[in-house]
Design a protein around this motif. Structure first.
Motif, short mmCIF file in Angstrom:
data_model
loop_
_atom_site.label_atom_id
_atom_site.label_comp_id
_atom_site.label_asym_id
_atom_site.label_seq_id
_atom_site.Cartn_x
_atom_site.Cartn_y
_atom_site.Cartn_z
N ASP A 44 5.48 6.70 3.66
CA ASP A 44 6.65 6.85 2.81
C ASP A 44 7.51 8.20 2.59
O ASP A 44 8.59 8.29 2.30
CB ASP A 44 6.30 6.41 1.33
N PHE B 196 3.76 -3.72 5.08
CA PHE B 196 4.54 -2.53 4.96
C PHE B 196 5.82 -2.74 4.68
O PHE B 196 6.46 -1.95 4.02
CB PHE B 196 4.15 -1.79 6.24
N TYR C 13 10.38 5.73 7.07
CA TYR C 13 10.90 4.73 5.95
C TYR C 13 12.34 4.75 6.12
O TYR C 13 12.78 3.44 6.18
CB TYR C 13 10.28 5.35 4.64
N MET D 232 7.91 -2.29 1.48
CA MET D 232 8.37 -1.12 0.96
C MET D 232 9.95 -1.03 0.82
O MET D 232 10.56 -0.17 0.11
CB MET D 232 7.81 0.05 1.71
N TYR E 261 0.11 4.12 3.88
CA TYR E 261 1.40 3.40 3.54
C TYR E 261 2.10 4.66 2.61
O TYR E 261 3.48 4.94 2.80
CB TYR E 261 1.22 2.22 2.77
#
Length: 201
Positions: free
Chosen positions: A103, A166, A108, A169, A99
């Motif tokens: 990012d 996820f 992302y 985020m 994860y």
């Protein structure tokens, strides 16, 4: 009449288009990246682009799938490297590391600015459905490598749960940036423990 290309030429041009598409996705996003911009960067005629891809969305989908597959392959290699030391904490750390790596990629911002949702809407339905089914198959492959896990036939659910975690985020500020990483780890550990303990959903 369009020029015919060898397989090597086609593969090279596709590779270059994917490289430039990834740069453009990072810098501009999908909406602001045009086919004209892409062919200019790769130095090919616009007609050649459409010999390789029916739309810019299919090119971006290829870029997305390539990153997805690379990250998943890396996770599988890391699981193999555990060599029997497969514990809930080890698996939690592996997924958390994945994860964090995402990012730092274009993915992302691709999700945060709504480009992924727009892309999925613009894809032919059969392409989006095939990717979802392949993602579930990959989760089944991943889980099969973990001795002692119990999915009770709910692989699709566990795959969806990991995607849902996820997606949090995108709400780092609302959750609290100072506690965000710890919160993600708690959620991941809960899912992983359930896999190992065979709890009911």
């Amino acid at each position: 009449m369009p020029k015919s290309f060898t397989e090597n030429e086609r593969a090279y041009m596709k590779k270059r288009l994917m490289e430039e598409a990834q740069i453009c996705l990072t810098q501009f996003g999908m909406r602001k990246t045009t086919v004209d911009e892409l062919v200019k960067r790769v130095n090919i005629p616009k007609g050649t682009f459409y010999l390789l891809y029916p739309s810019k969305e299919m090119l971006f989908f290829d870029v997305f799938c390539q990153l997805h597959d690379e990250l998943q392959s890396q996770l599988l290699r890391q699981i193999h490297a555990l060599e029997g030391n497969v514990t809930p904490d080890a698996i939690t750390d592996l997924i958390f590391g994945l994860y964090k790596q995402v990012d730092s990629t274009f993915l992302y911002s691709f999700i945060a600015n709504g480009d992924l949702e727009l892309l999925i809407r613009k894809l032919p339905p059969e392409v989006a459905m095939a990717h979802a089914e392949e993602d579930n198959f990959s989760m089944e492959q991943l889980l099969s490598l973990l001795p002692g896990v119990h999915t009770d036939g709910n692989i699709q659910v566990f795959s969806a749960v990991l995607r849902a975690i996820f997606m949090t985020m995108l709400h780092k500020k609302e959750i609290g940036e100072d506690v965000f990483d710890d919160a993600i780890k708690v959620m991941l550990r809960g899912v992983v423990l359930q896999l190992f303990e065979g709890g009911t959903l």
